[in-house]
Design an enzyme around this catalytic site. Structure first.
Site, PDB file in Angstrom:
ATOM      1  N   HIS A  27     -26.617  18.068  52.113  1.00  0.00           N
ATOM      2  CA  HIS A  27     -26.793  16.625  52.353  1.00  0.00           C
ATOM      3  C   HIS A  27     -25.651  15.842  51.719  1.00  0.00           C
ATOM      4  O   HIS A  27     -25.177  14.847  52.275  1.00  0.00           O
ATOM      5  CB  HIS A  27     -28.113  16.127  51.743  1.00  0.00           C
ATOM      6  N   SER A 174     -30.447  25.023  52.800  1.00  0.00           N
ATOM      7  CA  SER A 174     -31.606  24.410  53.441  1.00  0.00           C
ATOM      8  C   SER A 174     -32.585  24.016  52.352  1.00  0.00           C
ATOM      9  O   SER A 174     -32.716  24.721  51.345  1.00  0.00           O
ATOM     10  CB  SER A 174     -32.268  25.430  54.371  1.00  0.00           C
ATOM     11  N   ARG A 176     -35.552  24.342  52.526  1.00  0.00           N
ATOM     12  CA  ARG A 176     -36.616  25.356  52.504  1.00  0.00           C
ATOM     13  C   ARG A 176     -36.253  26.557  51.631  1.00  0.00           C
ATOM     14  O   ARG A 176     -37.141  27.347  51.293  1.00  0.00           O
ATOM     15  CB  ARG A 176     -36.888  25.858  53.921  1.00  0.00           C
TER      16      ARG A 176
END
Ligand code: PAF
Length: 269
Positions: A27, A174, A176
């Site tokens: 990000h 990720s 996750r």
């Protein structure tokens, strides 16, 4: 960096990075790219219930508000916007459909997922009115569908695609990944290894063989592995100018996806 629940009108053009929080270096790279386009960079954090077909997955989606704040600030965000469900979905919002492609690949295992993604991104675009918006290539099908939707409904917004950021092991970053066990994180590396091996082969058949090895990977539950045409998202063939290998599967019950571009010069059929 301002932190807001309801977005105050901006008096200068902005670049926008929509996220679901649990920010990481991937990000941050999107935020840094956004800063190259505009001095004002709005980062939204909203875990969009509409794109979770599995309520358990929604409940388990990681939330790290303090880390999000620090990483967004460090990467150069000027506004961190945390809308509430009632603010984004007052009840009369337009629901979008991702059409046939929305039901394939990621959409085949996640019914309604892309309808939810397009609905929220359209809504976010209406509220933020950015000049540019940045999305990661890791979610390649999402990026493709958002580009299509934006061309139709928001032609004034420049959609910027940003390269996937990887760990040194090759594993694509990720949110996750933090749900993976140590052994699971090792297993997950087989995805990027297979993609990278496939991208070094020089025929589609050999590439598919490399990807098919994932079917036999212990502890990895393959969902799909395919070579698609970046321009149409159809399965690639001998005339495909821009092939891309895409993979999805589960490790430790965590869904992981990844993809890699294949240099067309490599594809000798
Ligand atoms: O990629 C994501 O994090 C989400 O799908 C997005 C684009 C923020 C929409 O909720």
């Amino acid at each position: 960096m301002r932190i807001e629940r309801s977005l105050t009108a901006l008096d200068r053009p902005c670049a926008f990075v929509p996220t679901m929080g649990a920010l990481h270096a991937g990000h941050q790279s999107l935020i840094k790219i956004a800063r190259e386009y505009c001095d004002e960079v709005v980062v939204s954090v909203f875990v969009n219930p509409l794109q979770f077909e599995d309520k358990d997955d929604l409940a388990k989606y990681p939330k790290t508000p303090e880390i999000d704040e620090r990483l967004a600030r460090e990467a150069g965000a000027t506004v961190l916007w945390r809308p509430e469900v009632s603010g984004l979905y007052p009840g009369n919002e337009k629901k979008l459909s991702a059409g046939e492609l929305g039901k394939r690949f990621e959409g085949a295992s996640r019914a309604g997922h892309f309808d939810g993604v397009l609905t929220v991104v359209n809504r976010l675009f209406d509220l933020v009115k950015p000049k540019f918006a940045v999305f990661g290539e890791k979610d390649f099908q999402q990026l493709f569908l958002i580009k299509q939707m934006a061309a139709e409904l928001h032609p004034e917004i420049g959609i910027i695609s940003a390269p996937t950021i990887r760990e040194t092991s090759g594993l694509a970053l990720s949110s996750r990944n933090i749900r993976l066990s140590k052994a699971g994180a090792l297993t997950a590396q087989s995805i990027s290894k297979a993609l990278s091996a496939a991208s070094r082969k020089d025929s589609l058949a050999e590439m598919k063989l490399e990807l098919a090895r994932l079917e036999k990977e212990p502890e990895f539950n393959l969902d799909y592995a395919e070579i698609i045409d970046e321009d149409s998202f159809e399965v690639a063939d001998e005339n495909t100018a821009k092939p891309r290998a895409i993979v999805a599967g589960w490790v430790d019950g965590v869904r992981l996806i990844d993809n890699v571009a294949i240099s067309p010069s490599l594809v000798k059929l």
